[in-house]
Design a protein around this motif. Structure first.
Motif, PDB file in Angstrom:
ATOM      1  N   ALA A 152      -9.668 -32.555  21.752  1.00 41.90           N
ATOM      2  CA  ALA A 152      -9.331 -31.897  23.012  1.00 41.90           C
ATOM      3  C   ALA A 152      -7.866 -31.460  23.032  1.00 41.90           C
ATOM      4  O   ALA A 152      -7.545 -30.361  23.500  1.00 41.90           O
ATOM      5  CB  ALA A 152      -9.618 -32.834  24.177  1.00 41.90           C
ATOM      6  N   LYS A 153      -6.982 -32.305  22.497  1.00 42.43           N
ATOM      7  CA  LYS A 153      -5.554 -31.969  22.507  1.00 42.43           C
ATOM      8  C   LYS A 153      -5.223 -30.883  21.480  1.00 42.43           C
ATOM      9  O   LYS A 153      -4.262 -30.125  21.670  1.00 42.43           O
ATOM     10  CB  LYS A 153      -4.730 -33.232  22.257  1.00 42.43           C
ATOM     11  N   ALA A 154      -6.034 -30.789  20.430  1.00 40.97           N
ATOM     12  CA  ALA A 154      -5.824 -29.720  19.436  1.00 40.97           C
ATOM     13  C   ALA A 154      -6.440 -28.402  19.890  1.00 40.97           C
ATOM     14  O   ALA A 154      -6.104 -27.335  19.355  1.00 40.97           O
ATOM     15  CB  ALA A 154      -6.438 -30.143  18.098  1.00 40.97           C
ATOM     16  N   ASN A 155      -7.343 -28.495  20.895  1.00 45.77           N
ATOM     17  CA  ASN A 155      -8.008 -27.299  21.416  1.00 45.77           C
ATOM     18  C   ASN A 155      -7.913 -27.294  22.941  1.00 45.77           C
ATOM     19  O   ASN A 155      -8.924 -27.402  23.644  1.00 45.77           O
ATOM     20  CB  ASN A 155      -9.473 -27.278  20.980  1.00 45.77           C
ATOM     21  N   PRO A 156      -6.710 -27.180  23.483  1.00 40.25           N
ATOM     22  CA  PRO A 156      -6.521 -27.301  24.934  1.00 40.25           C
ATOM     23  C   PRO A 156      -7.304 -26.268  25.737  1.00 40.25           C
ATOM     24  O   PRO A 156      -7.362 -25.098  25.374  1.00 40.25           O
ATOM     25  CB  PRO A 156      -5.006 -27.098  25.103  1.00 40.25           C
ATOM     26  N   GLY A 157      -7.958 -26.778  26.798  1.00 41.67           N
ATOM     27  CA  GLY A 157      -8.685 -25.900  27.707  1.00 41.67           C
ATOM     28  C   GLY A 157     -10.026 -25.419  27.218  1.00 41.67           C
ATOM     29  O   GLY A 157     -10.697 -24.642  27.906  1.00 41.67           O
ATOM     30  N   LYS A 158     -10.473 -25.884  26.044  1.00 40.78           N
ATOM     31  CA  LYS A 158     -11.709 -25.358  25.473  1.00 40.78           C
ATOM     32  C   LYS A 158     -12.935 -26.235  25.734  1.00 40.78           C
ATOM     33  O   LYS A 158     -14.058 -25.782  25.538  1.00 40.78           O
ATOM     34  CB  LYS A 158     -11.546 -25.149  23.964  1.00 40.78           C
ATOM     35  N   ASN A 179      -7.006 -38.133  33.463  1.00 48.12           N
ATOM     36  CA  ASN A 179      -5.783 -38.790  33.925  1.00 48.12           C
ATOM     37  C   ASN A 179      -5.331 -39.892  32.973  1.00 48.12           C
ATOM     38  O   ASN A 179      -4.133 -40.095  32.758  1.00 48.12           O
ATOM     39  CB  ASN A 179      -5.999 -39.397  35.316  1.00 48.12           C
ATOM     40  N   THR A 180      -6.315 -40.591  32.402  1.00 40.94           N
ATOM     41  CA  THR A 180      -5.999 -41.734  31.541  1.00 40.94           C
ATOM     42  C   THR A 180      -5.648 -41.304  30.128  1.00 40.94           C
ATOM     43  O   THR A 180      -4.712 -41.845  29.518  1.00 40.94           O
ATOM     44  CB  THR A 180      -7.197 -42.709  31.499  1.00 40.94           C
ATOM     45  N   ALA A 181      -6.389 -40.323  29.601  1.00 45.69           N
ATOM     46  CA  ALA A 181      -6.229 -39.928  28.195  1.00 45.69           C
ATOM     47  C   ALA A 181      -5.276 -38.745  28.005  1.00 45.69           C
ATOM     48  O   ALA A 181      -4.877 -38.447  26.874  1.00 45.69           O
ATOM     49  CB  ALA A 181      -7.590 -39.582  27.597  1.00 45.69           C
ATOM     50  N   GLY A 182      -4.934 -38.062  29.086  1.00 45.69           N
ATOM     51  CA  GLY A 182      -4.064 -36.895  28.955  1.00 45.69           C
ATOM     52  C   GLY A 182      -4.779 -35.669  28.437  1.00 45.69           C
ATOM     53  O   GLY A 182      -4.159 -34.759  27.884  1.00 45.69           O
ATOM     54  N   THR A 183      -6.101 -35.623  28.635  1.00 45.95           N
ATOM     55  CA  THR A 183      -6.890 -34.467  28.213  1.00 45.95           C
ATOM     56  C   THR A 183      -7.017 -33.476  29.377  1.00 45.95           C
ATOM     57  O   THR A 183      -6.587 -33.752  30.497  1.00 45.95           O
ATOM     58  CB  THR A 183      -8.289 -34.922  27.749  1.00 45.95           C
ATOM     59  N   ASP A 184      -7.630 -32.317  29.102  1.00 44.11           N
ATOM     60  CA  ASP A 184      -7.793 -31.318  30.153  1.00 44.11           C
ATOM     61  C   ASP A 184      -9.208 -30.754  30.153  1.00 44.11           C
ATOM     62  O   ASP A 184      -9.422 -29.545  30.174  1.00 44.11           O
ATOM     63  CB  ASP A 184      -6.764 -30.194  29.998  1.00 44.11           C
ATOM     64  N   PHE A 185     -10.216 -31.644  30.115  1.00 44.80           N
ATOM     65  CA  PHE A 185     -11.609 -31.197  30.183  1.00 44.80           C
ATOM     66  C   PHE A 185     -11.821 -30.380  31.456  1.00 44.80           C
ATOM     67  O   PHE A 185     -11.388 -30.771  32.539  1.00 44.80           O
ATOM     68  CB  PHE A 185     -12.569 -32.388  30.196  1.00 44.80           C
ATOM     69  N   GLN A 186     -12.505 -29.252  31.339  1.00 45.98           N
ATOM     70  CA  GLN A 186     -12.792 -28.402  32.484  1.00 45.98           C
ATOM     71  C   GLN A 186     -14.093 -28.846  33.154  1.00 45.98           C
ATOM     72  O   GLN A 186     -15.110 -29.030  32.479  1.00 45.98           O
ATOM     73  CB  GLN A 186     -12.903 -26.937  32.040  1.00 45.98           C
ATOM     74  N   HIS A 187     -14.055 -29.028  34.460  1.00 42.67           N
ATOM     75  CA  HIS A 187     -15.216 -29.528  35.191  1.00 42.67           C
ATOM     76  C   HIS A 187     -16.161 -28.395  35.572  1.00 42.67           C
ATOM     77  O   HIS A 187     -15.756 -27.392  36.155  1.00 42.67           O
ATOM     78  CB  HIS A 187     -14.749 -30.261  36.460  1.00 42.67           C
ATOM     79  N   ILE A 188     -17.453 -28.560  35.252  1.00 33.62           N
ATOM     80  CA  ILE A 188     -18.493 -27.605  35.631  1.00 33.62           C
ATOM     81  C   ILE A 188     -19.505 -28.347  36.510  1.00 33.62           C
ATOM     82  O   ILE A 188     -20.297 -29.149  36.004  1.00 33.62           O
ATOM     83  CB  ILE A 188     -19.226 -27.009  34.404  1.00 33.62           C
TER      84      ILE A 188
END
Length: 330
Positions: A152-158, A179-188
């Motif tokens: 996720a961090k190597a592919n931000p926003g994907k 919030n815990t892992a610092g990722t940016d998963f997009q919610h659907i």
């Protein structure tokens, strides 16, 4: 002006009788189950919450000496049924089979839920919880939580994750993970678990957080890959799948919990009788087997005090998550 001693005497006798009743909790407890007890399920019939409630209702009859009738009052994420019980007479004859939504999350998610999960209810017993699991489409090149975070961090926003709707535990689990892992998963968000899983199986989204019972057939068939169970302890149904917490996110704990509560002000003697009846029902081997087949993992303690403390901690935890999610429902 003449006075009328009889009404005054009748009032005095009534007060004495009430005082005697309150001083004798066993008499009060014996009196409360003089009619069928209504166990309100704040969701439509047919789901796992309804099935568990009906299993317990049938088993608690012997301990209560009275029929327990399940009444479904769905709507507003469980708020309609919860509010109905909060406003019911505090005599023990109407109780709520509550879940994480009405007993912990909704007070922060809804602008006007119509009740307070801490102040409006007297806890009776915690039943247990239904573990959630983080599952991904097998096309995603990750096999563990650390690999997912790195990807996720190597592919931000994907990467996107599906939920059964805004404010659902499957939505907030993703917020907590980000919030815990610092990722940016997009919610659907979807309108229910079924449509969310359909798109995940079809590869339209990368992952979801769903209950173990729903995910298990797809995990066994290889159509979904389980990365981590979202509870502190491993799931009995997936003993070989590590928890998210043990893979680098300590304290990560998301599940749907189940508990029975009565209206605030219900006499302690009545709460005690309800607690003992449902606790005894949970000890019956056939009941335990049925509930386990329905995905339930039992609570370590069944005291009212334990449920009270648990609800307070869950309300506080989900208040922070809801605020960070920005979700708000009128």
């Amino acid at each position: 002006m003449t006075t009328h001693p009889l009404p005054r005497r009748a009032t005095l006798l009534a007060a004495i009788a009430l005082s005697a009743l309150c001083a004798n909790p066993s008499a009060l407890a014996a009196d409360f189950a003089s009619k069928p007890i209504t166990l309100v399920v704040p969701f439509p019939p047919g789901g796992p919450t309804d099935a568990m409630a009906r299993t317990l209702a049938a088993a608690a009859k012997a301990g209560l000496g009275q029929t327990v009738v399940v009444e479904n009052k769905g709507g507003a994420g469980g708020n309609i049924g919860a509010e109905a019980v909060a406003r019911a007479e505090a005599d023990g004859n109407t109780v709520l089979f509550g879940t994480s939504g009405p007993l912990a999350i909704n007070v922060s998610l809804y602008r006007k839920p119509g009740y307070d999960p801490i102040k409006s209810f007297a806890p009776v017993i915690q039943i247990g919880h239904l573990p959630n699991v983080l599952v991904v489409h097998p096309g995603l090149p990750v096999k563990s939580v650390p690999e997912l975070i790195a990807y996720a961090k190597a592919n931000p926003g994907k990467l996107s994750y599906a939920s059964s709707g805004n404010g659902a535990s499957s939505h907030l689990a993703g917020v907590l993970f980000n919030n815990t892992a610092g990722t940016d998963f997009q919610h659907i968000p979807y309108k229910g678990t079924g449509p969310a899983l359909t798109d995940l199986l079809g590869g339209q989204v990368a992952m979801t957080f769903t209950d173990v019972l729903t995910a298990l057939p797809h995990i066994k068939s290889g159509k979904l890959r389980a990365l981590g169970v979202t509870t502190i302890a491993r799931s009995q149904a997936l003993p070989d799948v590590p928890t998210v917490a043990e893979q680098g996110l300590p304290g990560f704990d998301v599940s749907v919990f189940f508990g029975i509560v009565a209206p605030a002000g219900t006499p302690p003697a009545v709460i005690d009788k309800l607690n003992r009846a449902f606790a005894d029902a949970l000890k019956q081997p056939e009941v335990r087997q049925t509930l386990q087949q329905q995905g339930l993992e039992f609570a370590p303690s069944t005291t009212p005090a334990q449920l009270a403390a648990f609800i307070q901690s869950e309300v506080a935890k989900w208040r922070v998550v809801v605020q960070k999610s920005g979700a708000q429902i009128d």
